[in-house]
Design an enzyme around this catalytic site. Structure first.
Site, mmCIF file in Angstrom:
data_model
loop_
_atom_site.group_PDB
_atom_site.id
_atom_site.type_symbol
_atom_site.label_atom_id
_atom_site.label_comp_id
_atom_site.label_asym_id
_atom_site.label_seq_id
_atom_site.Cartn_x
_atom_site.Cartn_y
_atom_site.Cartn_z
ATOM 1 N N LYS A 189 0.803 -1.230 0.000
ATOM 2 C CA LYS A 189 0.000 0.000 0.000
ATOM 3 C C LYS A 189 0.834 1.277 0.000
ATOM 4 C CE LYS A 189 -4.595 -1.307 1.070
ATOM 5 N NZ LYS A 189 -4.480 -2.647 1.710
ATOM 6 N N SER A 206 -8.587 0.001 7.233
ATOM 7 C CA SER A 206 -8.523 -0.986 8.292
ATOM 8 C C SER A 206 -7.085 -1.200 8.730
ATOM 9 C CB SER A 206 -9.136 -2.305 7.824
ATOM 10 O OG SER A 206 -8.425 -2.780 6.705
ATOM 11 N N GLU A 260 -10.055 -13.830 -2.439
ATOM 12 C CA GLU A 260 -10.622 -13.100 -1.299
ATOM 13 C C GLU A 260 -11.087 -14.079 -0.223
ATOM 14 O OE1 GLU A 260 -13.863 -10.733 -2.838
ATOM 15 O OE2 GLU A 260 -14.888 -12.464 -3.654
ATOM 16 N N GLY A 315 -16.113 -13.078 2.774
ATOM 17 C CA GLY A 315 -16.291 -11.767 2.122
ATOM 18 C C GLY A 315 -16.125 -11.889 0.628
ATOM 19 N N ASP A 339 -17.618 -10.782 -1.951
ATOM 20 C CA ASP A 339 -18.350 -9.803 -2.761
ATOM 21 C C ASP A 339 -17.747 -9.679 -4.161
ATOM 22 O OD1 ASP A 339 -16.254 -8.416 -0.998
ATOM 23 O OD2 ASP A 339 -16.587 -6.969 -2.606
ATOM 24 N N SER A 398 1.047 -9.838 -0.076
ATOM 25 C CA SER A 398 0.743 -8.404 -0.044
ATOM 26 C C SER A 398 1.217 -7.665 1.194
ATOM 27 C CB SER A 398 -0.758 -8.204 -0.246
ATOM 28 O OG SER A 398 -1.482 -8.944 0.709
HETATM 29 C C1 PLP Z 1 -5.221 -3.631 1.451
HETATM 30 C C2 PLP Z 1 -4.627 -4.959 1.446
HETATM 31 C C3 PLP Z 1 -5.084 -5.945 0.559
HETATM 32 C C4 PLP Z 1 -6.231 -5.717 -0.387
HETATM 33 O O1 PLP Z 1 -5.911 -4.719 -1.331
HETATM 34 P P1 PLP Z 1 -7.055 -4.043 -2.220
HETATM 35 O O2 PLP Z 1 -6.314 -3.097 -3.083
HETATM 36 O O3 PLP Z 1 -8.013 -3.374 -1.288
HETATM 37 O O4 PLP Z 1 -7.726 -5.134 -2.954
HETATM 38 C C5 PLP Z 1 -4.440 -7.164 0.562
HETATM 39 N N1 PLP Z 1 -3.424 -7.422 1.412
HETATM 40 C C6 PLP Z 1 -2.962 -6.516 2.278
HETATM 41 C C7 PLP Z 1 -1.842 -6.885 3.179
HETATM 42 C C8 PLP Z 1 -3.547 -5.244 2.331
HETATM 43 O O5 PLP Z 1 -3.087 -4.344 3.189
#
Ligand code: PLP
Length: 322
Positions: free
Chosen positions: A55, A80, A206, A210, A212, A307
């Site tokens: 992010k 979050s 996902e 959840g 969606d 991620s």
């Molecule tokens: C925010 C986040 C996601 C999901 O990312 P989106 O762009 O909202 O789909 C997945 N993994 C981590 C660690 C995140 O912080």
């Protein structure tokens, strides 16, 4: 805010802005993982990104695009957790004031880290209040620019730089598995895949509770659900974005789901076999492959985006011991 969809050119421009600022995270491999999957896996490790998740890329890119007037009034966001830390750090690096609207039940470590990066935290109850309404009210009061966690062209373009690096480092892939919340990472990754490895099949993953995104892809329109309960706290978004959904519809092969138990197994695998701390949400993509939620062709070249790695240590210890 522009409603024009970002393109791969925007991902390239974002990667230039992030040059020397974001880490070019490593791509790791594991023969044990390959043996489990019957394929060649390439893990793009955004758990080693600055502030511990991809992010940072989107947040930094969005703030870098603000005008001097907008910078002077500061930025505002709701999250979050990881997007909050990303905006707090990216703001501080660019000399901008950041206010973050966060759910009351956000992990303690994420809240503390956000404040540690210099962000001002305001809380709300995610089972009772709509975070976007809270954000709009505060935005009207302060004149700050709202930077949403995923439904923003500059955020999507920034998130797409992780997959761009992956393809640059390892070449063409047959599959790419990406963690999915609101779809910023998935849509950005899909832009990079389409440009750099056009035959690669991109899957979003996902939490089962959840789904969606899966429902939306099946219905052909954005389906909103009740706020889900899952240990994947970074993917509790109840709906995809107006910008992320059309890109996903156009470029993503399918959306898969995994259970919390499968996420825990994957977290243990990363800790035990690859010596990596990965947060539950960060395991979504890998869980689909390692738990064989989706079969991949024997010997296929498979990209997996890990991620993030921001865990609440107490909860994490519990998952590993359980
Ligand atoms: C925010 C986040 C996601 C999901 O990312 P989106 O762009 O909202 O789909 C997945 N993994 C981590 C660690 C995140 O912080």
């Amino acid at each position: 805010m522009s409603t024009a969809l970002p393109t791969y050119d925007d991902v390239v421009a974002a990667s230039e802005r992030l040059q020397g600022v974001a880490h070019r995270t490593p791509v790791l491999t594991s023969s044990t993982a390959d043996a489990i999957a019957g394929a060649k896996l390439f893990f793009k490790c955004e758990n080693y990104q600055r502030m511990g998740a991809f992010k940072f890329r989107g947040g930094y890119n969005a703030i870098a695009r603000l005008t001097p007037e907008q910078r002077a009034r500061g930025v505002l966001t709701f999250s979050s957790g990881n997007h909050a830390q990303a905006i707090a750090l990216a703001s501080r690096l660019q000399g901008v004031k950041a206010t973050i609207i966060m759910p009351l039940d956000a992990p303690a470590a994420k809240r503390a880290a956000t404040e540690g990066y210099g962000g001002t935290v305001v809380t709300y109850d995610r089972y009772k209040e709509d975070r976007e309404a809270v954000a709009r009210r505060m935005q009207a009061e302060t004149g700050a620019t709202l930077i949403p966690p995923y439904d923003h062209a500059d955020v999507i373009a920034g998130q797409g730089t992780a997959a761009k690096e992956l393809f640059e480092d390892v070449g063409q892939l047959d599959y790419l598995f990406v963690c999915l919340g609101g779809g910023g990472l998935l849509s950005g990754s899909a832009l990079s895949a389409a440009a750099l490895s056009p035959s690669c099949q991109v899957y979003g993953v996902e939490p089962e509770a959840g789904n969606d995104g899966q429902q939306s892809l099946r219905a052909g329109k954005i389906v909103a659900i009740q706020p889900p309960k899952s240990i994947a706290d970074g993917a509790l978004t109840p709906f995809l974005g107006d910008l992320t959904f059309p890109i996903i519809q156009d470029k993503v092969k399918d959306i898969l789901t995994v259970s919390d138990a499968q996420l825990v197994s994957t977290m243990k695998f990363f800790a035990e076999r690859m010596k990596m701390v990965v947060e539950p949400t960060g395991c979504l993509g890998a869980a689909a492959v390692l738990q064989k939620v989706h079969p991949v062709a024997a010997g296929a070249r498979v990209g997996v985006i890990i991620s993030g790695g921001n865990v609440d240590l107490k909860a994490y210890g519990g998952y590993l011991a359980g």
